[in-house]
Scaffold this motif. Structure first.
Motif, PDB file in Angstrom:
ATOM      1  N   ALA A 234       0.858  -1.191   0.000  1.00 16.85           N
ATOM      2  CA  ALA A 234       0.000   0.000   0.000  1.00 16.85           C
ATOM      3  C   ALA A 234       0.891   1.236   0.000  1.00 16.85           C
ATOM      4  CB  ALA A 234      -0.916   0.011   1.213  1.00 16.85           C
ATOM      5  N   PHE A 235       0.559   2.200  -0.848  1.00 21.09           N
ATOM      6  CA  PHE A 235       1.299   3.451  -0.911  1.00 21.09           C
ATOM      7  C   PHE A 235       0.705   4.489   0.030  1.00 21.09           C
ATOM      8  CE2 PHE A 235       3.020   1.561  -4.634  1.00 21.09           C
ATOM      9  CZ  PHE A 235       4.260   2.145  -4.778  1.00 21.09           C
ATOM     10  N   HIS A 236       1.590   5.291   0.631  1.00 17.81           N
ATOM     11  CA  HIS A 236       1.166   6.431   1.424  1.00 17.81           C
ATOM     12  C   HIS A 236       0.518   7.421   0.466  1.00 17.81           C
ATOM     13  CE1 HIS A 236       1.444  10.122   3.790  1.00 17.81           C
ATOM     14  NE2 HIS A 236       1.523   9.326   4.845  1.00 17.81           N
ATOM     15  N   PRO A 237      -0.498   8.170   0.894  1.00 19.08           N
ATOM     16  CA  PRO A 237      -1.161   9.115  -0.014  1.00 19.08           C
ATOM     17  C   PRO A 237      -0.227  10.144  -0.663  1.00 19.08           C
ATOM     18  CG  PRO A 237      -2.500   8.804   1.942  1.00 19.08           C
ATOM     19  CD  PRO A 237      -1.190   8.083   2.177  1.00 19.08           C
ATOM     20  N   ASP A 238       0.887  10.494  -0.008  1.00 20.73           N
ATOM     21  CA  ASP A 238       1.798  11.475  -0.613  1.00 20.73           C
ATOM     22  C   ASP A 238       2.736  10.864  -1.647  1.00 20.73           C
ATOM     23  OD1 ASP A 238       3.839  10.192   0.803  1.00 20.73           O
ATOM     24  OD2 ASP A 238       4.180  11.859   2.181  1.00 20.73           O
TER      25      ASP A 238
END
Length: 85
Positions: A12-16
């Motif tokens: 999962a990627f961080h939103p930034d």
């Protein structure tokens, strides 16, 4: 790293977009630098495989684990804040 040899169960990627988290098949949940690809902090080690991850901009990570729980972790400290069974 050991997790890379055994594979990943979830990512999962961080939103930034600057970092991402992986749940290894060896039970390790780890943060990574998305720019350099270098491993960062280990948030959790254990025997439970992560099936799904979600990272929030508020510094939280939710992990669905093989024991049929969802664990909420603080990304800064790695501390488990809550478990849903």
């Amino acid at each position: 790293p050991r997790a890379a040899r055994r594979g990943q169960g979830a990512v999962a990627f961080h939103p930034d977009g600057a970092s991402f988290a992986t749940a290894g098949l060896d039970g390790t949940i780890r943060l990574w630098d998305a720019v350099t690809g270098k491993p960062g902090r280990v948030l959790r080690r254990g025997s439970l495989v992560g099936h799904a991850l979600a990272v929030s901009g508020a510094g939280l990570l939710a992990a669905s684990l093989s024991d049929r729980t969802v664990r909420l972790l603080d990304v800064a400290t790695g501390k488990e804040l809550h478990a849903i069974r």
